[in-house]
Design an enzyme around this catalytic site. Structure first.
Site, PDB file in Angstrom:
ATOM      1  N   SER A  73       0.840  -1.190   0.000  1.00 24.49           N
ATOM      2  CA  SER A  73       0.000   0.000   0.000  1.00 24.49           C
ATOM      3  C   SER A  73       0.875   1.240   0.000  1.00 24.49           C
ATOM      4  O   SER A  73       1.984   1.230   0.541  1.00 24.49           O
ATOM      5  CB  SER A  73      -0.919  -0.001   1.236  1.00 24.49           C
ATOM      6  OG  SER A  73      -1.874   1.032   1.154  1.00 24.49           O
ATOM      7  N   ASP A  74       0.376   2.286  -0.622  1.00 25.88           N
ATOM      8  CA  ASP A  74       1.103   3.550  -0.621  1.00 25.88           C
ATOM      9  C   ASP A  74       0.124   4.689  -0.785  1.00 25.88           C
ATOM     10  O   ASP A  74      -1.042   4.484  -1.123  1.00 25.88           O
ATOM     11  CB  ASP A  74       2.172   3.598  -1.721  1.00 25.88           C
ATOM     12  CG  ASP A  74       3.373   4.430  -1.290  1.00 25.88           C
ATOM     13  OD1 ASP A  74       3.189   5.623  -0.977  1.00 25.88           O
ATOM     14  OD2 ASP A  74       4.493   3.906  -1.250  1.00 25.88           O
ATOM     15  N   GLN A  75       0.641   5.886  -0.540  1.00 27.79           N
ATOM     16  CA  GLN A  75      -0.189   7.091  -0.601  1.00 27.79           C
ATOM     17  C   GLN A  75       0.600   8.211  -1.259  1.00 27.79           C
ATOM     18  O   GLN A  75       1.799   8.351  -1.038  1.00 27.79           O
ATOM     19  CB  GLN A  75      -0.599   7.502   0.814  1.00 27.79           C
ATOM     20  CG  GLN A  75      -1.544   8.677   0.879  1.00 27.79           C
ATOM     21  CD  GLN A  75      -1.900   9.010   2.315  1.00 27.79           C
ATOM     22  OE1 GLN A  75      -1.036   9.408   3.098  1.00 27.79           O
ATOM     23  NE2 GLN A  75      -3.160   8.835   2.671  1.00 27.79           N
ATOM     24  N   ALA A 110      -3.508   3.716  -2.369  1.00 32.90           N
ATOM     25  CA  ALA A 110      -3.676   2.520  -3.192  1.00 32.90           C
ATOM     26  C   ALA A 110      -3.275   1.286  -2.411  1.00 32.90           C
ATOM     27  O   ALA A 110      -2.452   1.350  -1.488  1.00 32.90           O
ATOM     28  CB  ALA A 110      -2.830   2.623  -4.456  1.00 32.90           C
TER      29      ALA A 110
END
Length: 196
Positions: A73-75, A110
């Site tokens: 996950s990343d932002q 995401a």
């Protein structure tokens, strides 16, 4: 099949833990800055960058755990035409908050799940964040109160704490703002009958 979170993020670990999942967590060994630069230099859409990073994390950790389900996950924070990154000290945090104050920025979070060295689920969500107009004194006071913990947030705020006072309006899921689209992820995980 075990669940593995490809992240050292305390917020993401807490979200999965609060949702009742048992999982291992391990950081992905990727060069995020290089991936960001390559994506942006290629002129690819900025709104797809969070998913590129989430996939890279899940793929990297998944290579060592192909039989397990790996969650990456990343932002990404976008304000105007600028993509922001995490800063390393409170002086940079003050500068970043000064850039964001009085404006609406977008957070894109995401998540990507990999199993047997291929993606099996991926999605992203956005949140619109509108900050109050803030004086330099207000920013300095906030950072003095909040302390170095804000450095773990790409926007240098933490809405689960004092950071909520910086915002005039927020449109989007709390989980997206915290850094992972948890509701779609839970829906996917519920479909995985072989998950321990």
């Amino acid at each position: 099949m075990k669940l593995i979170l490809a992240s050292n993020s305390a917020a993401r670990r807490q979200m999965l833990k609060n949702a009742g999942y048992r999982f291992d967590a391990t950081a992905a060994d990727i060069d995020e800055r290089a991936l960001k630069s390559a994506h942006l230099d290629a002129g690819l859409p900025v709104d797809g960058l969070a998913l590129v990073l989430a996939n890279a994390k899940a793929k990297a950790v998944g290579a060592d755990h192909p039989a397990d389900l790996v969650v990456g996950s990343d932002q990404v924070l976008i304000c105007g035409d600028k993509v922001f990154s995490k800063v390393s000290d409170l002086t940079q945090a003050a500068y970043q908050l000064a850039e964001l104050q009085g404006k609406t920025h977008v957070l894109i979070s995401a998540v990507s799940c990999w199993h047997e060295n291929q993606p099996v689920f991926q999605t992203s969500e956005t949140a619109d964040m509108t900050m109050f107009r803030l004086t330099t004194k207000e920013i300095d006071r906030y950072l003095a109160d909040a302390g170095p913990s804000v450095l773990g947030s790409v926007g240098c705020y933490q809405i689960e704490g004092r950071g909520i006072r910086l915002f005039e309006d927020i449109q989007g899921s709390h989980f997206t703002i915290m850094g992972m689209p948890l509701i779609p992820l839970v829906k996917f995980l519920k479909s995985q009958s072989n998950l321990q």
